[in-house]
Every structure is written in C-alpha cells, then in structure tokens.
Design an enzyme around this catalytic site. Structure first.
Site, mmCIF file in Angstrom:
data_model
loop_
_atom_site.group_PDB
_atom_site.id
_atom_site.type_symbol
_atom_site.label_atom_id
_atom_site.label_comp_id
_atom_site.label_asym_id
_atom_site.label_seq_id
_atom_site.Cartn_x
_atom_site.Cartn_y
_atom_site.Cartn_z
ATOM 1 N N GLY B 109 0.844 -1.229 -0.212
ATOM 2 C CA GLY B 109 -0.088 0.020 0.174
ATOM 3 C C GLY B 109 1.022 1.211 0.088
ATOM 4 O O GLY B 109 0.490 2.076 -0.645
ATOM 5 N N TYR B 115 9.488 2.939 1.932
ATOM 6 C CA TYR B 115 10.116 1.423 2.112
ATOM 7 C C TYR B 115 11.691 1.843 2.083
ATOM 8 O O TYR B 115 12.363 1.429 1.200
ATOM 9 C CB TYR B 115 9.640 0.337 1.226
ATOM 10 C CG TYR B 115 8.523 -0.135 1.728
ATOM 11 C CD1 TYR B 115 8.537 -1.298 2.753
ATOM 12 C CD2 TYR B 115 7.309 0.062 1.238
ATOM 13 C CE1 TYR B 115 7.204 -2.047 3.030
ATOM 14 C CE2 TYR B 115 6.064 -0.519 1.820
ATOM 15 C CZ TYR B 115 6.134 -1.606 2.533
ATOM 16 O OH TYR B 115 5.130 -2.116 2.884
ATOM 17 N N HIS B 121 8.591 3.224 6.570
ATOM 18 C CA HIS B 121 8.417 1.958 6.560
ATOM 19 C C HIS B 121 9.805 1.286 6.862
ATOM 20 O O HIS B 121 9.824 -0.149 6.888
ATOM 21 C CB HIS B 121 7.751 1.556 5.392
ATOM 22 C CG HIS B 121 6.486 1.785 5.041
ATOM 23 N ND1 HIS B 121 5.996 3.193 5.320
ATOM 24 C CD2 HIS B 121 5.383 0.955 4.704
ATOM 25 C CE1 HIS B 121 4.435 2.986 5.264
ATOM 26 N NE2 HIS B 121 4.108 1.817 4.778
#
Lengths: 595, 182
Positions: B109, B115, B121
């Site tokens: 998502g 990330y 993340h």
C-alpha cells in the site's frame, strides 16, 4: 338452463379452449387469439352451438373481477402510491387525448358531436385482459413496459366510474352532473370498512381457516371474499373490478397473499378464457360480411390513432422503438369496457342501435386484430434480428433468497441472511410459525413449497437461492425434485436428515447439503475433547479434519449407491482411514520434537 | 508441459483490484494452477495432503499476496506450518521441493520511497520478504527475485494492465514458457 345443457355448454367451452389454445400457442399467436378464434367458431356466427352470448359475456366478466383482485394482491398500498405519478400522468394523457382524437375523427367522418364523444368514450379504453395476458405470457409484467401499461389500465378502470355515472345523467335530464353526497358517503364508508376488516376480521379468519388444513375451505373462503367484496362495492355503485382491486391491495401485505393468489388463479384463468371466448362469439360476422372494407378501415383507423398517442407516451417513458411498438399494440385495441359502455349507451337511447352494433364489431375486431399485429411484429422483429442494443429489462430482479420451512432450522439461516440485509422470502405451512414470526418483521407466506404454483408465486424465477429447511426429509426431497424440474438453473441448498438423504439430494442436483445435526454434534464433540484436556486449538483442528473427512466419505459412498456390499466394504475402509488420520494427529500431539 | 503452482492469499478479495486482476490473468495461463487459500480454507484449516499433491508435479512455486504488517497475510504462514513438513520439504527424504523455482509476487500500500532506511516503513520490501525466501531456500528451492508493486491502491486500469503483462512474463520465464499475449 337445465343441468344438462349447462354441462353441455361447459364441455363445449372447455373443449374449444383445449383445442384452440395449444394450437395457437404452438403457432406463436398467443392464447388470447386462440380463445377468440374458438369463440368465433362455436358462436352464433360460426357453427352456432351457442346463442346466448350476452349471458356468457356477463358471467365471464367476473374473470376480469378476479384478475383485478389478483393485480391488487401484487400491489400493496405503498407500491400503489409509488406509481401515482405514472398512473395520473400516463393514464390521464392516454385516456383524455384518445377520447379527443377519436371524437375528432368521428366528427370528420360525419358524426354529430354528442355521438362522436360517446364513441370516443367507448373506444378510448383498452383491454385489460388482453394486455395483461400478453404481458404475462411474455414475462414483461415487471418490466418498464409492464409498469407503464398497468398504470394506464388502472387509470382507465378508475375513470370508468365517473363515465358510467355521467352517462345516465346525460341520457335522462341532459343537465349538469350533480355530485351525489350520499353516494360519496357510501363509497367512503365501504372503503373504511375494507381497511378495518382486512386487518381485524379477514386476517384472524384466515389464520383459523389455515389451521384447519382443509384446502378446499381455504379456496371457498378466498372466493367468498372476492365475490363478497365485489357485491358490496357494486351495491354502493363502484365497479366490481375496482372494488375487488381495492380489496386485493388491502390484502397485499398479508402473509396469506401467495396462498390467496394460488387459489384464485385457476378460477381467474378459466373465466378469462371464457371471457375471451365470449368476445369471440360476439363478433358479428354478418355485419362484417356486409361491408368488410368499411369495418377493417374503421378498425385500422382506431388502432393507428390510439397507437400514435401511445407511441408518443412511450417516447416520454423512454422506450426504444421496438418497445414503443409493443406498447402501442398492447393498448390500442378497444377493451371489454367498450362492450359495457356501448350497451349502456344503446340501452339509454343515447346511441342509435345501428351505430352501436357497428361500434361493437369494430371494438371486437380491434381486439382480434391487435394480437395478430403482435404476431406480425414478432415475426418482423425476429427476421430483422438486429433488435436494439438496449434490451427490454425483462425482470426487475429482486435477487431474494427463498427459505422454505421456518422452524428451528430455517430461522437461523434467515437471521443470518437478514443480518446482511439479504432480502428473504419465507414459505412455511405451519400457521403458528407464521403468527409468531410475522411479529418480528419477517416476510412470511403460508403454503406448501412442493407446489409448483406456489414457487412461481414466491418468485422462484427471480430468486438467487432457495434454502430447503423443512423438518420432513420427504418434503425436502419432493421440493428439490420440483425445483430441479422447473428451475434447473436455480441454486438449491438443502437440509438433510442423514447420510442417505445427503446422497439422494446431491443426486437431485442440490448444490449444498448439510445434515441437520452434524455441525452441532461435532461442536459438542470438540467441547468434549477440550474437557478431556486436549488443547483448544488442537480439538478444533481435529473436529475440522473430522468434518472434512466425513463429508468426503459421504460423497465417496454415493458412488457405490445401490450396491449394498460395496457400501459396507467402503464404510469399513473409511473408518480405518479415519482412525489412521486421527492417530496421526494424536501422534503429532505426543511428539516432543517441537520447541 | 511444465507447471507453476501459484499460492494466492488475499483476506479481502472483494476489495482487491490489483491482486485480483493479476490472479485472474494467471488463471488463464494453461501452465499455472492457482490455489486461492482464503477461498479453499475459509476457516484456515489447510488440507496439507491436497497442498502437497499440488506441489509434487510443479516446477515452480509462486506466492502472491499483499503485504500486511511487513509480512504476508497469516494464512501463508499457516500454509508453511502445515504443508512444509519433515519428510516432505526438509529432513529425511524431504526433497520434494528441491530444485524448483520460487518467486514472491507482493504488492504494497505504501510508496517505494517510504520503504527505506530512515523512512516511515524502515527498510526496502526485499528485507521483509527474507524469512519467506529463506524458508524456500531451506527447502532447496531456487529463489528468483520478487515481483513487487508499490502503491497498488492508486493504480489505474492502464497501470494494472501493464503490470499484468509484466507479471505474465515473470511467471512464464520461471519455466521457460512464453506469455500467450507476447
């Protein structure tokens, strides 16, 4: 009429219908035309088996009364209110503009103003039975065409009251129509009585009668109700058809609605058939023979004039062209009210006899011609084959779930469905279930699910699923058979008593079958394991595995059905397999190679 | 013909556009057997016999799932625990999976930039897929780079079509097939 001649003519009518209708249906001409043709053959201008057409016509008009009652049953007051705009908009436009146009044409043809208006009044209305029978045969009743047609027909039925009320006034004193307070009061009193009794008198009576379990008493009561309400309204001067329609509307949200429909339906069917035969018989062929072109010309003028108006209305309703044509052909022929109005007019000497006769022939020929045109239209449509991209939406799909049997089993299924707002229709033949559960807001119908006609009434055609949750395995099996035979595409889920049951139901094509006690027994077993000290998750998995294996074994056993020895042999093997499977699980519990 | 067994895990399939489209595409490939775990095992009770049988004749195994909480949906773990048994996937005689290809197809998502180290993340997606890939490697499988799509929720129809074609290629390449649509 002595007994014998009654039976003679009854036999004649039935035979004519039995011969003509299948032939015409096979030819794709529809049942209405079949009845009409049968009537023409046996009537005074055919082989003249029957002479007293008027009596038959009057008697069979009761079929129209029954039809209106059934239509009323389909519409509860809320639905009726929802269509008030179509009713008033399309209905009044169709009636008023048709009257004006036909009167104008008559004046152009040389008629005096008063005669022209009378002809307009008589011919502007349409034939409720022809239109509805055709819609029903084409399964279009719930489509947009069906709805608009119906609201126009309903408006016509309502407008017949003032028309009939005005006619004698014009005939006898030529003065302005005086609104009769007494009649108005009577009408209001009767309607109030209907509303009151449908709630506090009729329903309790139905409950008592249903609990006797005597089918014929229920039928008698249903008929009595319709005849009674018809007589009552006629007494105060409303047309019988409209009165029984009202009675139907008031009983529309009753839980006995479907059962009522089923009981009235065959009588309606027979009488409507008789009515069409009578119309066929009343077609005066001698007048037609005298000047066929003149009659055909008049009929065509009538149909074309009314069709034009209907096509315009159809345009406003948003129909595509082939829908407009169907709509016009449905409603353009003159209706049964033409017979009533013309006979009243000639009786009250409003209309010269010769003209009345001609109009009657025109009216009946238009009723004959419209189904024929419909046949031609179908033929052309099929030939051209490029029907408009937007197909008629045949069924306003309700997508409901039918639950048959609402005892301890069906209730759980039903409550689960309702928790997600899935529409549920319940069919049950136990009056006590119905009485208690209708209090909780379930839509429940009284009746026997193994009957095809009840399934039809409960909307099995449009249903998403049927859940057979009855107590009696024989009844479940019978219902599964009926469903399979008539609705092969419908998904059926069924409750079974035991393994043998499961196999039988699966063979009948039931999608999912569950043994009624299996799940709860398994749960108790799981609880027992936990009480014995097995870990909860382990017990749960073992029970789940047991379920999977057992259901698999039932399917396997089905393959050996009929071979007793093989079944026993397999059962032994299966038990061994299960033991192995389970001991493997138990072993895994003892293994201490985990961390 | 060589065969791919595709293990599909999506806990709310009716809400998924991206994963469902890719899965439907894979269903149409003659050399792919799709096993939709949440559909097959609604109560999470995996039938390990059936699952092991589906692996025996396969030449490649693919896990397709959306990333939930920096990992796969829970049924994937349940599947590993139930199916990858001693004597089947590892240990004595446990060589059924050895030599087969393994690939993860995962969607996120969050965005690719999130990330990362120091970002919300924390690390690249590949880091979070390591335990699953390690499991496959432990079973002797030949692990191929994961097929990862970020921000799957914000993809439009055209994007999904593009990813679907790329996924088809990635799948087919596992067993030396070519995608039917070129």
């Amino acid at each position: 009429m002595d007994d014998h001649s009654f039976l003679n003519s009854a036999f004649l009518y039935l035979a004519a219908a039995v011969i003509a209708v299948p032939v015409f249906k096979r030819l794709g001409l529809g049942s209405v035309l079949g009845y009409l043709a049968a009537g023409m053959v046996i009537g005074p201008w055919g082989v003249a088996f029957i002479r007293d057409v008027d009596a038959i016509l009057r008697f069979s008009e009761f079929g129209v009364v029954l039809l209106m009652f059934l239509i009323g049953l389909e519409l509860n007051p809320k639905k009726l209110w929802n269509m008030h705009r179509q009713l008033i908009g399309f209905g009044s436009l169709q009636v008023v503009v048709s009257i004006i146009l036909i009167s104008l044409l008559a004046i152009i043809g040389g008629a005096a103003l008063s005669i022209a208006v009378l002809a307009g009044l008589a011919l502007a209305l349409s034939s409720t039975p022809i239109a509805l029978q055709t819609l029903e045969e084409r399964r279009l009743l719930k489509s947009e065409i069906g709805k608009v047609s119906f609201s126009i027909l309903l408006f016509q039925d309502i407008s017949i009251i003032p028309i009939l009320a005005i006619l004698p006034v014009i005939a006898f004193n030529n003065g302005p129509f005086v609104f009769d307070l007494l009649i108005a009061a009577k009408v209001i009193a009767v309607i109030a009585f209907f509303i009151f009794s449908s709630r506090f008198l009729i329903r309790p009576l139905f409950r008592i009668i249903a609990s006797t379990g005597q089918r014929e008493v229920f039928t008698s009561f249903a008929l009595m109700l319709v005849v009674g309400s018809g007589l009552l309204v006629e007494f105060v001067g409303i047309s019988m058809a409209l009165g029984t329609f009202l009675a139907g509307v008031l009983l529309a949200d009753s839980e006995y609605r479907h059962e009522l429909e089923l009981n009235i339906e065959p009588f309606k069917g027979l009488l409507m058939g008789l009515f069409f035969i009578a119309v066929g018989m009343s077609v005066d062929l001698s007048l037609f023979m005298a000047d066929p072109l003149w009659i055909i010309g008049l009929v065509l003028v009538l149909i074309v004039a009314k069709s034009l108006i209907l096509m315009v209305l159809g345009h406003f309703a948003g129909f595509v062209w082939h829908e407009k044509i169907l709509f016009a052909l449905l409603l353009s022929p003159a209706g049964e009210f033409a017979f009533v109005l013309i006979s009243v007019m000639s009786a009250t000497t409003l209309m010269p006899d010769a003209l009345a006769k001609t109009l009657l022939v025109v009216a009946s020929f238009s009723m004959l011609l419209a189904p024929l045109l419909m046949f031609v239209y179908d033929f052309i449509l099929r030939r051209s084959a490029n029907v408009d991209a937007r197909e008629t939406d045949v069924i306003a799909n309700e997508g409901h779930v039918i639950i048959a049997g609402f005892g301890r089993f069906g209730q759980i299924v039903g409550r689960l469905m309702l928790s997600l707002q899935v529409p549920v229709t319940v069919v049950d033949n136990n009056p006590t279930h119905i009485e208690t559960l209708s209090k909780f807001g379930f839509q429940i119908f009284y009746g026997d699910i193994t009957r095809y006609d009840l399934l039809e009434a409960a909307g099995a055609k449009d249903a998403r699923l049927v859940v057979l949750a009855m107590d009696d395995p024989a009844a479940v099996q019978e219902a599964a058979k009926v469903l399979k035979a008539y609705y092969p595409k419908l998904t059926v889920l069924a409750r079974a008593k035991n393994r043998g049951n499961v196999v039988e139901l699966k063979e009948l094509g039931v999608a999912h079958v569950r043994r009624e006690t299996f799940s709860s027994a398994l749960e108790i077993g799981e609880m027992a394991l936990r009480e014995l000290g097995y870990p909860a998750h382990f017990a749960n998995r073992v029970a789940g595995r047991f379920r999977r294996y057992d259901e698999y074994a039932v399917d396997e056993i089905a393959k050996y059905r009929g071979d007793e020895a093989a079944v026993i042999d397999y059962a032994k093997k299966a038990r061994k397999q299960l033991e192995e499977l389970m001991s493997h699980d138990a072993q895994s519990l003892k293994n201490d190679d985990t961390w | 013909m060589k065969k791919i067994t595709l293990i599909y895990a999506h806990p709310s399939p009716h809400k998924s556009r991206y994963n469902r489209s890719l899965m439907m595409m894979a269903c149409g490939l003659p050399y792919v057997e799709v096993r939709d775990l949440y559909e097959l095992y609604p109560s999470m009770l995996i039938d390990e016999q059936a699952e092991q049988n589906a692996l025996r004749d396969a030449d490649a195994l693919v896990f397709q799932f959306p990333i939930y909480w920096f990992s796969a949906p829970s049924i994937i773990k349940e599947w590993q625990d139930a199916v990858l048994q001693n004597g089947f996937a590892y240990g004595d005689g446990g060589n059924v999976l050895a030599g087969k290809k393994f690939m993860i197809a995962a969607s996120t998502g969050g965005s690719q930039s999130a990330y990362n180290d120091e970002q919300s993340h924390g690390a690249p997606v590949a880091d979070y897929l390591k335990p699953i890939e390690m499991t496959a490697r432990y079973c002797g499988m030949d692990v191929v780079d994961a097929f990862v799509t970020h921000e799957a929720r914000s993809l439009d129809y055209q994007d999904i079509k593009g990813f679907s074609a790329a996924y088809c290629k990635a799948l087919s390449a596992l067993i030396g097939e070519t995608c039917p649509d070129g």
